[in-house]
Design an enzyme around this catalytic site. Structure first.
Site: not given
Length: 913
Positions: A392, A649, A717, A742, A746
């Site tokens: 606004d 608002d 992979n 793995n 990770d």
């Protein structure tokens, strides 16, 4: 006194005790009610009920309730509190986190692992699920608690008139707002928040801000005058809507002058009123009730798309591995653990943890450094992806007050004398009309004028501003001329010009001058004077035209700088306002916002959705907007492919705020709006939004980097492993080795949550596009698979036939996989920045640790239990050559990718680190 300006309501922490409001009572005071309340009160009544009917319905009178009556009604109706949407408990947030699509991938694989008695794999997956859900639930729970604390930043007391018993005289005192009950008589003064729905008994010069309910920027006059049944009902205006988009019932009530409502505030004047509804029965509470579930956000939709791709691959991998090995190698169920391990290797187990960690760290930083509360963690990514922000004008781009721009004489030249006349009129209107405070236009005049010049005059009488006449007039003694008074009139240009002694041509010329100033987005006041003999009535005719005062909206101090910062980050600001288009365009021009188009509500209503979608993307200012218009514009921008943020608002902003991809509200917004916002700002400062955008892009860039690197490496992979499994007489890796590899990868990838993207990543929206992500994964995954298969050839040469030693083959491929993944982490995270001399970050150090693990684990004491053994020296030399070629191919592909993303003609919505 000048016409009411566009301004935000002043606030005060408590309703003040005022002397009895002036004015004339509109009804004879009926007899006080009999002792004790009626068995049931009829709280609903026609909007046009008379004062006597209201008293009878509420079983009260002008002297208010007794303490005993109030206590009884409090027990019957409950506390005067809007029913807040209950914040979910930590346990519920935890359960909701477990339904996340990323978590579903892990749970599916965990169930498969448990089905084949791979308890170690199942336990690891379960641990990751628990950690992810705990992190997400804790972050959202902290945000909910912070937002709940904001609800108490409102008025806590009200001035009420009560009696100790039936025969006692009424006395006023302060009580907590929660203890108000229907039938109480309350007093209101300037700056007070209306504590409940009320019906006015007496009033004096009362104007009320209703922006929180209707979006009207100007105060609305209110009076205790009753509705004449012979008069037509007020027209039904475009008012607030329910969160589901349906129109809020009874919006005509807001325009009845004798009614005021909870959630509004007193701009000027004073009043005494009777409480007609409290708590859940107020119209503010009706707007607060939410229906339906908010639609999924941009981030949530993208996450779901990626997740379901992973789910399909993960569920298809085990049967495909089993069928291929059975058909080509005659292997049976003994390959099932390997197939499950391969499926786990394809899935980014750390994805929920990393996503939650990235978003939670960004939210904590915003709360700590910039007082921005992220109520819903995925919204942080959405604001990073935002490329259009709807705001606004009033209170956001401009402050809630005007300032004097120029004082012009009849020829259009600057003339300070005109300002002196106008300021004198404002000063003596304030003094002689006994007004509590000047209105915004008068205050602007007094601020700009020389205070000493005002003391030259001695006021005699004043006619305050009248909306019907659109004028305000004061009479002052003419300095140095006894027996002569000077009449000073100011007001709307048309009204003043009609009262001046001018020829038709001169009046037309001055009218055109005023219209030209108004067309330039300025407010215009005309000033005229006349000399009259002392003692005569102040007739407003035959005046001498003095000039024009032009006023503009006072710009927000940080708006220009903040808007420039948003533009530099690729965020386009669009202004959705209920004001005149010229005023909005003027504010945009003063702030340096390029205005590429202006669309008014009447034109918007003639457009189809498709036409509006096309036009909205090219329009900067939308003027005369109602809540329905704001919602429709937001949907049109989304249909045009934009990620839209909405800063609102008031209750009238609620539909658009919930429709937008990310809703923002300042801390002092209406409670229902604040509770539905995704981000709560310390104030209407666009600088805070810039910080939120940067934090969102930081988190989104790290998440996107993790997904691209992890999924492409994992896919490569898996392709290589499946190919080798069909070519070799034995499994290319043992299931335990696949899982350990793995898990190492990770753990290393958690560093992405703490990485710092390059500045270029913050200059454009970070959109998580599933299609673009899939193209990236396939392309770089295939390149990774080629490197893995090249390693297969190296192993065949170095070991003189892959069948000579399964342990050496497993060890060689284990080492190569971790090294290639480390190379991928470093090169793809740095990309074109790899040669910029940037200091190593968390990702670089984590990749180095991963590479060291791959080199030393086979020769460590942990190697034999995993089926690994030391490798011959010749293998490391050949592996170095393969990795060098792979790194060169990777950098070439990444450079091409960066160049394509920088080209605005190709996939401008994708992102890059």
């Amino acid at each position: 006194m000048s016409p009411p300006p566009d301004s935000a309501p002043p606030t005060s922490p408590a309703l003040r005790v005022l002397p009895a409001a002036g004015g004339t009572a509109t009804d004879a005071d009926p007899a006080d009610p009999p002792s004790g309340p009626a068995p049931e009160l009829a709280l609903s009544a026609p909007l046009t009920a008379t004062l006597l009917e209201t008293f009878r319905r509420l079983d009260t009178g002008p002297r208010g309730l007794t303490e005993a009556q109030a206590e009884s009604r409090l027990a019957r109706f409950g506390e005067n509190q809007v029913p807040d949407a209950r914040d979910p408990s930590w346990a519920r947030l935890f359960a909701r986190s477990a339904r996340d699509p990323f978590t579903a991938v892990l749970l599916c694989l965990g169930l498969v692992s448990a089905a084949v008695y791979a308890w170690g794999t199942a336990a690891v997956i379960l641990l990751l699920v628990v950690v992810s859900c705990v992190l997400r639930a804790s972050g959202e729970h902290r945000a909910d608690r912070s937002t709940a604390a904001l609800r108490h930043l409102v008025a806590t007391t009200a001035t009420v008139q009560r009696r100790t018993d039936e025969d006692a005289a009424p006395a006023t005192r302060e009580i907590p707002v929660e203890e108000l009950v229907p039938g109480d008589v309350v007093r209101l003064g300037p700056g007070d928040l209306v504590p409940a729905d009320v019906r006015l008994l007496r009033s004096a010069g009362l104007t009320v801000h209703q922006a929180a309910l209707t979006g009207e920027s100007a105060p609305v006059p209110k009076s205790a005058a009753e509705h004449d049944p012979a008069d037509p009902e007020p027209a039904e205006p475009a008012g607030p809507t329910e969160p589901d988009g349906s129109e809020l019932k009874g919006t005509a009530a807001f325009h009845h002058p004798h009614l005021c409502f909870q959630g509004t505030s007193v701009a000027a004047g004073s009043a005494t009123a009777v409480v007609t509804a409290t708590g859940a029965d107020t119209r503010f509470a009706a707007a607060h009730r939410r229906t339906g579930k908010p639609p999924a956000t941009t981030f949530e939709r993208s996450v779901q798309g990626v997740s379901w791709i992973l789910i399909r691959f993960a569920l298809l991998t085990p049967p495909l591995v089993l069928m291929a090995n059975a058909a080509l190698r005659g292997r049976g169920l003994e390959t099932l653990p390997f197939a499950v391990a391969v499926a786990v290797g394809l899935t980014p187990e750390m994805l929920p943890v990393l996503v939650t960690t990235c978003l939670a760290r960004g939210a904590a930083l915003l709360a700590r450094s910039h007082d921005v509360i992220v109520r819903r963690l995925p919204a942080l990514h959405d604001i990073g992806a935002m490329d259009v922000l709807c705001v606004d004008k009033t209170g956001t781009l401009t402050q809630d007050r005007p300032v004097v721009h120029r004082a012009l004489d009849a020829e259009g030249h600057d003339d300070p004398e005109v300002l002196r006349w106008a300021a004198a009129a404002a000063w003596w209107s304030l003094q002689l009309a006994d007004l509590p405070a000047p209105d915004a236009l008068d205050e602007a005049l007094l601020t700009a004028a020389d205070e000493a010049a005002l003391m030259e005059y001695d006021g005699v009488t004043a006619l305050p501003f009248d909306p019907a006449r659109r004028l305000a007039t004061v009479v002052v003694r003419t300095p140095g001329r006894l027996g002569t008074h000077t009449l000073i009139t100011k007001g709307a240009a048309e009204a003043v010009l009609q009262r001046c002694s001018l020829s038709d041509d001169e009046r037309s010329r001055l009218r055109a001058l005023a219209e030209a100033q108004a067309a330039d987005g300025l407010r215009v006041l005309a000033v005229a004077t006349a000399e009259r003999p002392a003692g005569t009535r102040p007739h407003e005719h035959g005046l001498t035209f003095r000039g024009l005062i032009t006023l503009r909206d006072d710009l927000a101090p940080t708006a220009a700088e903040a808007l420039a910062g948003l533009a530099a980050r690729g965020v386009t600001v669009k202004v959705l306002t209920g004001d005149h288009p010229g005023t909005a365009v003027r504010a945009c021009r003063d702030l340096g916002i390029p205005v590429t188009g202006v669309l008014t509500a009447d034109h918007l209503d003639t457009l189809t959705d498709a036409e509006l979608t096309e036009l909205a993307c090219r329009t900067t200012v939308f003027a005369r907007c109602t809540p329905e218009h704001k919602t429709r514009i937001t949907r049109a921008l989304q249909a045009g492919g934009h990620t839209v943020g909405f800063l609102g608002d008031g209750v009238n902003d609620l539909p658009a705020l919930r429709t937008a991809d990310v809703g923002l509200a300042p801390r002092d917004a209406a409670g229902v709006t604040r509770d539905n916002a995704d981000l709560v700002l310390a104030g209407k400062d666009l600088t805070a939004i810039g910080h939120a955008v940067a934090a969102g892009r930081h988190a989104g860039g790290n998440i996107a980097s993790y997904l691209r690197i992890t999924l492409s490496s994992n896919l490569g992979n898996v392709i290589a492993m499946l190919s080798a499994g069909l070519l070799l007489p034995f499994l290319p890796m043992l299931p335990a080795q696949v899982l350990v590899q793995n898990l190492c990868f990770d753990a290393a990838q958690l560093a992405f949550a703490y990485d710092r993207p390059a500045p270029s990543a913050l200059r454009r929206p970070t959109v998580l596009d599933p299609r673009a992500l899939l193209r990236f994964i396939v392309g770089f995954g295939a390149l990774n698979a080629v490197a893995d298969l090249a390693t297969f050839g190296v192993l065949a040469f170095a070991l003189r036939g892959p069948g000579d030693d399964e342990s050496l083959f497993h060890s060689g491929w284990f080492t190569e996989n971790l090294l290639t993944q480390a190379v991928v982490m470093v090169l793809l995270s740095l990309g074109a920045r790899g040669t910029s001399g940037r200091r190593p970050g968390p990702v670089t150090w984590s990749a180095a640790t991963l590479a060291a693990t791959g080199l030393f684990l086979p020769m460590s004491a942990l190697g034999p239990p995993l089926g690994l053994s030391p490798l011959p020296g010749v293998y490391y030399g050949l592996l170095a050559a393969v990795l060098t070629l792979y790194a060169a191919a990777l950098m070439t592909a990444r450079t091409h990718q960066d160049r394509r993303l920088r080209n605005p003609r190709t996939e401008s919505q994708e992102t890059s680190d």
